[in-house]
Design a protein around this motif. Structure first.
Motif, short mmCIF file in Angstrom:
data_model
loop_
_atom_site.label_atom_id
_atom_site.label_comp_id
_atom_site.label_asym_id
_atom_site.label_seq_id
_atom_site.Cartn_x
_atom_site.Cartn_y
_atom_site.Cartn_z
N THR A 52 29.69 47.26 32.73
CA THR A 52 30.40 46.28 33.54
C THR A 52 29.49 45.77 34.64
O THR A 52 28.79 46.54 35.28
CB THR A 52 31.66 46.91 34.17
N SER A 375 33.43 38.11 40.55
CA SER A 375 33.59 38.14 39.10
C SER A 375 33.30 39.53 38.56
O SER A 375 32.55 40.29 39.16
CB SER A 375 32.66 37.12 38.43
N THR A 377 32.29 41.05 34.70
CA THR A 377 31.97 40.71 33.30
C THR A 377 31.53 41.95 32.55
O THR A 377 31.06 42.93 33.13
CB THR A 377 30.85 39.65 33.24
#
Length: 586
Positions: A52, A375, A377
């Motif tokens: 991650t 964010s 991702t």
């Protein structure tokens, strides 16, 4: 002469089976532990297994836009890295991007939710006195006991000076529990009442001493507390937003039973930067179980002594202080005496994980900036997998070349070297598999490179010993005494060489961050294992093989053929020439 002969015989007739049995037991025990733990493969880093990636953006506070600078960003990176990596070998990457973003890469296999909480919790840490509290689900807040002893905090935690679990000095006096109990539906001002019963006319106006030095909350704060619903995540996220350290505020937190508790808190009495260090400790002497010890700075010691001295004179819940991180109460221990030594211990309903989490927050909770999560991702391991495959092929080719060289040059001795390499590889694999769940070690590409480099270091140790033995044979000695006579000199050379390699790995580990630390850690680990294998396996095995006819007779395929080595004739003792007779002169 007798003493010399005795020492020589003792050296030759060593007991190699003991060393071989010891290393065999160690391998069996470690392998059994690996299978028992269920972690039979090393944990892989983000470049090999994916993971991650979190992007955090620095948010300027009103009037402090200049705080977003390189110094504060570097400080934030250092703190976040220590939060996530713990011992420094879990291979989480934390680095700046631009002038106000921080990228955090967390490898697969790590508790990503917990890591996100550790990294995303970026507000400053404060110690605030508790003014009022009650269960968000509609229950009652903890009450003092009928004897006047303070009740446990909602979390069940208490804070002492660390010397004893039951502090007696400064315990609050006995009081009527019904007079100071905070129950559901009562006004906030009932919970703010002073130790001395107020009159009917001033019941809604508690004195500052009742709140640990805090001013009376205004109507707006009381209204916010009444409306605060900590069972809702969006409400918890915004509770106390905009409150300064010098102002009272509202907050939410979970108690030991997992229930949400809401609080009204006084101004910050101690800042997170006043905590010098904090550790999770298993206290076996008093039976307190897992505890969290804190050590304060010089200024922090004075602040902590002042606030605990005030809180110790009050009844629950006003004898508690809340440890507030990112607007959430992470612990709310009660105080029974003023803690003036600069050290404190929080005990209560802790297990190992919760104690370590709280210690981590206390140690690294005070960031110089506030961040928001921009964010999150997911990172794939496709590229890293290809690089790993290429690296393993290169390592296999290098290992094959080493083995071919050993077979060509050392012949029979090469099987001892190959067996030693196998033992070293097995120990390295098992230990790496165990280090993943224990200290968070993750194997990344640089770590694989470190393991490949270690093949040469390990083979070099065998070559040093073998050449010392062959030198003794060249001097005309037989194999068994050569093995023992060569060992002290070879041992010194091996230890010096491995010490230099380990020192280089240790320095590299300390001065670098991220993936390079994986290389340094693996290099240091394999260097230590090289010493273990040479001492407990290679030397004892060669001692045993020297007793076999194939090696002892100097067979031409043994690698110890005296003729092939150009050995001198066997050493023989010669008599010392007698002194010439003295004659008298005529």
């Amino acid at each position: 002469m007798a003493a010399l002969k005795k020492g020589r015989n003792a050296s030759v007739t060593s007991k190699p089976w003991r060393s071989l049995a010891l290393i065999l037991i160690a391998i069996v025990a470690l392998t059994g532990g690996m299978f028992a733990s269920g972690h039979t493969t090393p944990r892989l880093g983000i470049d090999l297994a994916g993971g991650t990636s979190i992007t955090l953006a620095a948010v300027p506070e009103a009037g402090q836009e200049s705080a977003i600078n390189k110094t504060n960003m570097d400080t934030a990176v250092s703190i976040m890295e220590r939060r996530v990596n713990g011992l420094g070998v879990s291979e989480a990457e934390v680095q700046t991007q631009g002038d106000r973003n921080i990228i955090v890469n967390i490898p697969k296999g790590t508790n990503s939710k917990q890591a996100r909480e550790q990294v995303g919790t970026t507000a400053k840490l404060y110690f605030r006195p508790v003014i009022a509290t009650e269960l968000a689900e509609g229950g009652a807040a903890p009450q003092p006991s009928a004897t006047g002893e303070p009740s446990a905090s909602p979390s069940g935690d208490k804070v002492t000076d660390g010397a004893s679990q039951e502090a007696t000095d400064g315990s609050p006096a006995s009081a009527d529990p019904s007079a100071s109990a905070t129950t559901q539906g009562r006004a906030v001002t009932d919970a703010l009442k002073a130790d001395e019963s107020p009159s009917a006319t001033d019941k809604a106006s508690p004195s500052p001493s009742a709140t640990g030095g805090a001013a009376e909350p205004d109507a707006k704060l009381q209204e916010a507390y009444a409306k605060l619903d900590c069972t809702k995540e969006d409400v918890r996220a915004t509770a106390g937003d905009g409150a300064k350290a010098t102002d009272p505020t509202v907050a939410c937190g979970q108690n030991a039973q997992g229930q949400w508790q809401k609080y009204i808190l006084g101004p910050a009495a101690v800042d997170g930067t006043d905590v010098d260090e904090a550790d999770a400790v298993l206290n076996t002497t008093s039976g307190a179980g897992w505890t969290v010890t804190m050590k304060f700075t010089g200024e922090g010691s004075k602040k902590f002594a002042d606030i605990t001295g005030q809180l110790a004179q009050k009844q629950s819940p006003q004898n508690q202080f809340a440890i507030v991180l990112d607007g959430e109460v992470v612990s709310d221990p009660y105080v029974r005496q003023a803690l003036t030594g600069g050290n404190a211990e929080i005990s209560g309903n802790f297990n190992q994980q919760s104690a370590q989490d709280l210690a981590n927050m206390l140690s690294y909770g005070a960031l110089p900036l506030t961040f928001r999560e921009d964010s999150v991702t997911t990172v794939t391991a496709a590229l890293g997998g290809e690089q790993l495959e290429a690296g393993l092929i290169a390592g296999a080719i290098g290992l094959a070349l080493v083995i071919l060289y050993l077979l060509f040059y050392y012949r029979g001795l090469s099987f001892i070297a190959i067996a030693s390499l196998g033992v070293s590889a097995a120990l390295t694999y098992v230990i790496m598999s165990l280090l993943g769940p224990t200290i968070g070690f993750a194997l990344n590409l640089p770590a694989v490179c470190g393991a490949i480099v270690a093949i040469g270091i390990t083979a070099d140790s065998f070559i040093v010993y073998f050449e010392r033995v062959r030198d003794e044979i060249r001097e005309g000695r037989s194999l068994r005494p050569s093995v023992e006579r060569a060992w002290p000199r070879a041992r010194r050379t091996i230890l010096v060489s491995d010490f230099v390699s380990f020192l280089a790995a240790a320095v590299l580990f300390v001065v670098t961050v991220g993936k390079v630390q994986g290389f340094a850690f693996t290099l240091g680990l394999t260097t230590v294992l090289d010493v273990v294998v040479v001492f407990l396996f290679t030397k004892p095995l060669l001692t045993l093989m020297a007793r076999r006819k194939f090696f002892a007779s100097g067979h031409k395929w043994s690698g110890l053929d005296p003729k092939a080595l150009g050995a001198k004739p066997p050493l023989r003792r010669t008599r010392r020439p007698s002194a010439p007779a003295q004659t008298k002169e005529a």
